[in-house]
Design a protein around this motif. Structure first.
Motif, short mmCIF file in Angstrom:
data_model
loop_
_atom_site.label_atom_id
_atom_site.label_comp_id
_atom_site.label_asym_id
_atom_site.label_seq_id
_atom_site.Cartn_x
_atom_site.Cartn_y
_atom_site.Cartn_z
N GLU A 146 0.75 8.26 0.32
CA GLU A 146 1.27 7.69 1.55
C GLU A 146 0.42 6.50 1.99
O GLU A 146 -0.70 6.30 1.49
CB GLU A 146 1.30 8.75 2.65
N PRO A 147 0.92 5.68 2.92
CA PRO A 147 0.13 4.55 3.43
C PRO A 147 -1.21 5.04 3.98
O PRO A 147 -1.28 6.00 4.74
CB PRO A 147 1.02 3.97 4.53
N GLY A 148 -2.29 4.36 3.56
CA GLY A 148 -3.63 4.73 3.97
C GLY A 148 -4.28 5.79 3.12
O GLY A 148 -5.48 6.06 3.26
N ALA A 149 -3.52 6.44 2.23
CA ALA A 149 -4.07 7.51 1.40
C ALA A 149 -4.83 6.96 0.20
O ALA A 149 -4.66 5.80 -0.19
CB ALA A 149 -2.95 8.44 0.94
N ASN A 163 2.44 -3.42 -0.88
CA ASN A 163 3.86 -3.06 -0.82
C ASN A 163 4.57 -3.27 -2.14
O ASN A 163 5.42 -2.48 -2.54
CB ASN A 163 4.55 -3.89 0.27
N GLY A 164 4.23 -4.35 -2.86
CA GLY A 164 4.95 -4.65 -4.09
C GLY A 164 4.09 -4.91 -5.30
O GLY A 164 4.59 -5.33 -6.34
N SER A 165 2.77 -4.65 -5.21
CA SER A 165 1.90 -4.97 -6.34
C SER A 165 0.58 -4.24 -6.20
O SER A 165 0.18 -3.79 -5.12
CB SER A 165 1.65 -6.48 -6.41
N LYS A 179 2.89 -0.33 3.36
CA LYS A 179 3.62 0.47 4.35
C LYS A 179 4.60 1.44 3.70
O LYS A 179 5.40 2.07 4.38
CB LYS A 179 4.37 -0.45 5.31
N LYS A 180 4.53 1.56 2.37
CA LYS A 180 5.49 2.38 1.65
C LYS A 180 4.78 3.49 0.90
O LYS A 180 3.69 3.30 0.37
CB LYS A 180 6.29 1.51 0.66
N THR A 181 5.41 4.66 0.86
CA THR A 181 4.89 5.78 0.10
C THR A 181 5.31 5.66 -1.36
O THR A 181 6.46 5.33 -1.65
CB THR A 181 5.42 7.11 0.67
N ALA A 204 2.15 3.04 -12.52
CA ALA A 204 3.50 2.69 -12.09
C ALA A 204 3.90 3.60 -10.94
O ALA A 204 3.20 4.55 -10.58
CB ALA A 204 4.48 2.81 -13.26
N SER A 205 5.07 3.30 -10.35
CA SER A 205 5.58 4.06 -9.22
C SER A 205 7.02 4.49 -9.51
O SER A 205 7.83 3.67 -9.95
CB SER A 205 5.53 3.23 -7.94
N LYS A 206 7.31 5.76 -9.25
CA LYS A 206 8.68 6.24 -9.41
C LYS A 206 9.62 5.66 -8.35
O LYS A 206 10.83 5.66 -8.53
CB LYS A 206 8.70 7.77 -9.34
N ASP A 207 9.04 5.17 -7.26
CA ASP A 207 9.85 4.65 -6.15
C ASP A 207 10.08 3.15 -6.25
O ASP A 207 10.97 2.63 -5.59
CB ASP A 207 9.16 4.98 -4.82
#
Length: 230
Positions: free
Chosen positions: A138-141, A95-97, A118-120, A157-160
């Motif tokens: 997505e989660p699980g992808a 989720n955060g790392s 749990k986050k895309t 990195a993540s844009k979100d």
């Protein structure tokens, strides 16, 4: 790179063959951090209320060791050690790392990112366009890419989630090891000979190294790193 205190790399070279002259050995050791506590200054003016310590939890000092690994270079590497593994190397996206935050791999390895959170996330990399695709993870992808010869460092990195960062580091051989929670490491099946132990931290090599005689019965070697790093 964050500033950290001086560290010590204790390295022991241990032969694993008995009898005749050994052909391989293993390198074990520990990356140690100095005390990072800071003493509270003495109050200089009367009438100021002295700060009270947090009774619930102390602030933990930054420990760079989860973002480090030890690598052996310059020795008599065999051809097998330069070949990437057949199966993809796993990198988890929580989720955060990223887990681990820094992942060493042999150049040419396929890295498979699995979103276990749990986050895309819309992943991207300033170093590898293959990662920067429009389709979100997505989660699980799964998201896969190959670390080529020109991608020594692949930053993720993540844009979100602007705080989310990960790094994949390509090295020529498999003679590397990540550190345990207390800084210990083991590099097995190392050909006997003279090597240089180096430490990668975050985005680059630390400016220090130490010669390690694999197979020789020598006392542990300590490598002193700069007290502060830019």
């Amino acid at each position: 790179m964050r500033q950290i205190g001086a560290a010590l790399l204790a390295v022991t070279s241990v032969a694993v063959s008995a009898g005749a002259a050994p052909s391989i050995g293993k390198v074990v050791g520990q990356v140690e951090l100095p005390p990072l506590g800071v003493e509270a200054p003495t109050p200089r003016f009367a009438g100021f209320v002295e700060r009270q310590r947090n009774a619930i939890a102390e602030i933990r000092p930054y420990d760079p060791r989860p973002e480090c690994f030890v690598y052996l270079e310059g020795g008599p590497a065999d051809a097998e050690a330069t070949r990437p593994p057949v199966t993809p190397v796993s990198l988890e996206l929580a989720n955060g790392s990223f887990r681990p935050p820094v992942l060493p791999v042999v150049i040419g390895s396929q890295v498979q990112i699995r979103n276990v959170g749990k986050k895309t996330h819309s992943l991207f990399s300033p170093d590898l366009a293959e990662v920067s695709q429009d389709q979100p993870t997505e989660p699980g992808a799964l998201r896969s890419f190959v670390v080529g010869p020109s991608q020594t460092l692949v930053r993720l990195a993540s844009k979100d989630s602007p705080h989310l960062e990960g790094r994949v580091v390509g090295v020529p051989t498999r003679y590397f090891a990540r550190l345990s929670f207390d800084g210990e490491f083991t590099i097995p099946n190392v050909p006997v000979g003279k090597w240089t132990a180096r430490v990668w931290c975050q985005d680059g090599w630390l400016p220090a190294g130490r010669v390690v005689e694999v197979g020789a019965r020598t006392p542990p070697t300590q490598l002193a790193l700069p007290e502060k790093l830019p």
